[in-house]
Design a protein around this motif. Structure first.
Motif, short mmCIF file in Angstrom:
data_model
loop_
_atom_site.label_atom_id
_atom_site.label_comp_id
_atom_site.label_asym_id
_atom_site.label_seq_id
_atom_site.Cartn_x
_atom_site.Cartn_y
_atom_site.Cartn_z
N ALA A 310 -13.36 -61.29 -63.31
CA ALA A 310 -13.65 -62.32 -64.64
C ALA A 310 -12.47 -61.66 -66.18
CB ALA A 310 -15.60 -62.17 -65.79
N ARG A 311 -11.66 -62.75 -66.04
CA ARG A 311 -10.54 -61.98 -67.02
C ARG A 311 -10.98 -61.42 -68.46
NH1 ARG A 311 -6.79 -59.93 -64.55
NH2 ARG A 311 -5.35 -60.32 -66.38
N HIS A 312 -12.08 -62.48 -69.02
CA HIS A 312 -12.25 -62.45 -70.58
C HIS A 312 -13.48 -62.13 -70.52
CE1 HIS A 312 -7.33 -61.56 -71.46
NE2 HIS A 312 -7.48 -63.60 -70.09
N ARG A 313 -13.55 -61.12 -71.59
CA ARG A 313 -15.41 -60.85 -71.99
C ARG A 313 -15.57 -61.15 -73.67
NH1 ARG A 313 -17.10 -63.36 -68.82
NH2 ARG A 313 -18.49 -62.98 -66.90
N GLN A 314 -15.66 -61.44 -74.29
CA GLN A 314 -16.04 -61.48 -76.02
C GLN A 314 -16.79 -62.52 -76.61
OE1 GLN A 314 -12.25 -61.87 -77.78
NE2 GLN A 314 -13.13 -61.14 -80.05
N PRO A 315 -17.88 -62.24 -77.34
CA PRO A 315 -18.95 -62.50 -78.10
C PRO A 315 -18.55 -62.64 -79.64
CG PRO A 315 -19.58 -59.98 -78.48
CD PRO A 315 -17.80 -60.77 -77.89
N ASP A 316 -18.92 -64.45 -80.15
CA ASP A 316 -18.83 -65.05 -80.47
C ASP A 316 -20.44 -64.44 -81.19
OD1 ASP A 316 -19.85 -66.38 -83.53
OD2 ASP A 316 -18.19 -67.88 -82.70
N ILE A 317 -20.73 -63.59 -82.50
CA ILE A 317 -22.23 -63.13 -82.80
C ILE A 317 -22.35 -63.62 -84.26
CG2 ILE A 317 -21.70 -61.31 -81.78
CD1 ILE A 317 -20.67 -59.57 -84.02
N GLY A 318 -21.75 -64.84 -84.74
CA GLY A 318 -22.37 -65.64 -85.40
C GLY A 318 -23.95 -65.61 -85.75
N ARG A 319 -24.51 -66.44 -84.74
CA ARG A 319 -25.97 -66.74 -84.40
C ARG A 319 -26.50 -65.90 -85.10
NH1 ARG A 319 -28.61 -70.20 -79.52
NH2 ARG A 319 -27.68 -70.89 -80.21
N ILE A 320 -26.53 -64.30 -84.22
CA ILE A 320 -27.66 -63.01 -85.09
C ILE A 320 -26.92 -62.84 -86.82
CG2 ILE A 320 -25.78 -61.67 -84.24
CD1 ILE A 320 -28.20 -60.43 -83.00
N GLY A 321 -25.67 -62.65 -86.75
CA GLY A 321 -25.81 -62.33 -88.07
C GLY A 321 -26.02 -63.30 -89.28
N GLN A 322 -26.43 -64.74 -88.68
CA GLN A 322 -26.89 -65.66 -89.57
C GLN A 322 -27.89 -65.25 -89.19
OE1 GLN A 322 -25.79 -69.65 -89.08
NE2 GLN A 322 -23.78 -69.40 -89.67
N ALA A 323 -29.22 -65.15 -88.26
CA ALA A 323 -30.61 -65.49 -88.17
C ALA A 323 -31.19 -63.58 -89.29
CB ALA A 323 -30.61 -65.16 -86.96
N VAL A 324 -30.83 -62.04 -88.69
CA VAL A 324 -30.98 -61.36 -88.93
C VAL A 324 -30.23 -60.22 -89.93
CG1 VAL A 324 -32.32 -61.15 -87.23
CG2 VAL A 324 -30.31 -60.31 -86.94
N GLY A 325 -28.12 -60.67 -89.87
CA GLY A 325 -27.30 -60.50 -90.76
C GLY A 325 -27.32 -59.02 -89.99
N TRP A 326 -27.25 -58.64 -88.40
CA TRP A 326 -26.28 -57.88 -87.69
C TRP A 326 -25.67 -58.49 -87.73
CZ3 TRP A 326 -24.56 -57.91 -83.16
CH2 TRP A 326 -23.76 -56.34 -82.29
N SER A 327 -24.64 -57.33 -87.61
CA SER A 327 -23.07 -57.19 -86.78
C SER A 327 -22.39 -55.61 -86.52
CB SER A 327 -22.07 -57.27 -88.13
OG SER A 327 -21.48 -56.39 -89.24
N PRO A 328 -21.99 -54.74 -85.35
CA PRO A 328 -21.84 -53.85 -85.34
C PRO A 328 -21.24 -53.18 -86.64
CG PRO A 328 -20.03 -55.10 -84.42
CD PRO A 328 -21.46 -56.31 -84.64
#
Length: 357
Positions: A310-328
């Motif tokens: 697989a050439r590229h792997r990058q997540p959109d993490i907006g959903r978990i940010g909205q749910a529990v306020g998480w970001s790395p």
């Protein structure tokens, strides 16, 4: 967010109602499958330090016991056993108030070398754990993978993107298919039997204590550069990945487990800095002051004729940010430095004492 909008939680909504939405899970006693593995041990250590009783189930096919990350503190019970043993899992689930299902075949090399074992183990363990949790009415977090997005998705990946898989001749996709099947099973049990659940798709979790034995790229680069050996980059090295520190991943898993309003959904959990594998090798070499050459190895030479990358792997993490306020909170340089420092200097214990996990 109203639980009525959550996929797969119609039965759970009728069962718990408003009190369910507002409740914050206390996590008094949990079961962690794969609890002696890399992520499982970090998660167990964090929960133990929060006063949570932990039962760690592991067959030690890839995990280690005694585990230096976990230690043997009060409140920890280690059980060596097979997660596909339905009777054993059902017995361990009883008395717990949450299950983290992390056990699976790990590592690209193991998947490619034995797709049959990958399929049988991943499906049997997930079915056993989810059915036990559903029977006991115990919430479960299912660890899935970014592999489910397959070779055709366009980065950054969103949870509502369609998954894709390569042809069955390419054994690499066996892992992705079993993970996707596990997700579907969780949603089905949620709809039909009221299983409280949450699914996370993990993107390249790394950190101190991770072994290079199963093809994990960052610890492999570090080990090669330390020894002055050629750093082997598969293909042209222009394939990109994001990496997330295991301590940040643990934060995400615990936050989701403690927030029932987030249950019944699927979340990406991963980093935000995309890097090519070739640049990652250069960064590791630079930060170690190593003179290791970088050697390109064709995928066919490393994994055989039927391997697909697989050439590229990058997540959109907006959903978990909205749910529990998480970001790395830890960037790529910190991730590399901790991988280099290793368990002795940047151990999970030290991370936790800093209040960073």
């Amino acid at each position: 967010m109203d639980i009525a909008t959550h996929e797969g939680c119609i039965a759970a909504r009728s069962r718990w109602g408003k009190a369910f939405r507002e409740w914050i899970s206390p996590l008094k006693k949990v079961l962690i499958t794969g609890g002696a593995g890399f992520i499982g041990a970090w998660l167990g250590r964090a929960l133990l330090d929060q006063g949570v009783e932990v039962v760690a189930l592991d067959d030690l096919s890839t995990g280690t016991w005694p585990n230096p990350t976990l230690g043997e503190p009060e409140g920890l019970t280690f059980v060596r056993g097979d997660c596909a043993d339905a009777a054993l899992v059902a017995r361990l689930v009883e008395g717990c108030d949450f299950v983290f299902h992390l056990a699976a075949v790990v590592g690209v090399r193991r998947v490619v070398e034995s797709p049959l074992r990958t399929a049988l183990v991943n499906q049997a363990t997930t079915l056993s754990v989810l059915e036990a949790a559903a029977g006991a009415g115990v919430p479960v977090l299912l660890a899935s993978s970014s592999e489910v997005y397959g070779p055709l998705a366009t980065a950054p990946f969103r949870e509502d993107d369609a998954g894709s898989f390569g042809p069955p001749e390419q054994g690499r996709w066996t892992y992705a298919l079993t993970k996707a099947a596990g997700e579907q099973l969780a949603f089905a049990l949620g709809r039909e039997r009221g299983l409280p659940f949450v699914v996370v798709r993990l993107f390249n979790t790394v950190g101190p204590g991770q072994s290079a034995a199963f093809g994990m790229v960052l610890p492999r680069f570090v080990a090669q550069a330390r020894r002055g050996e050629p750093i082997t980059v598969y293909g042209d090295g222009e394939q990109t990945r994001v990496f997330c520190h295991v301590a940040d991943v643990v934060d995400a898993l615990v936050a989701l487990a403690r927030t029932p309003s987030s249950w019944g959904r699927l979340y990406n959990v991963g980093g935000v800095e995309s890097v090519s594998i070739l640049d990652l090798a250069r960064k590791v070499r630079e930060r170690l002051g190593s003179d290791s050459p970088i050697r390109h190895v064709p995928f066919v030479q490393a994994f055989g004729d039927d391997f697909a990358e697989a050439r590229h792997r990058q997540p959109d993490i907006g959903r978990i940010g909205q749910a529990v306020g998480w970001s790395p909170r830890r960037g790529l340089d910190r991730i590399i430095d901790d991988a280099i420092a290793g368990a002795d200097e940047a151990s999970p214990r030290r991370e936790l004492e800093r209040g960073e996990a």
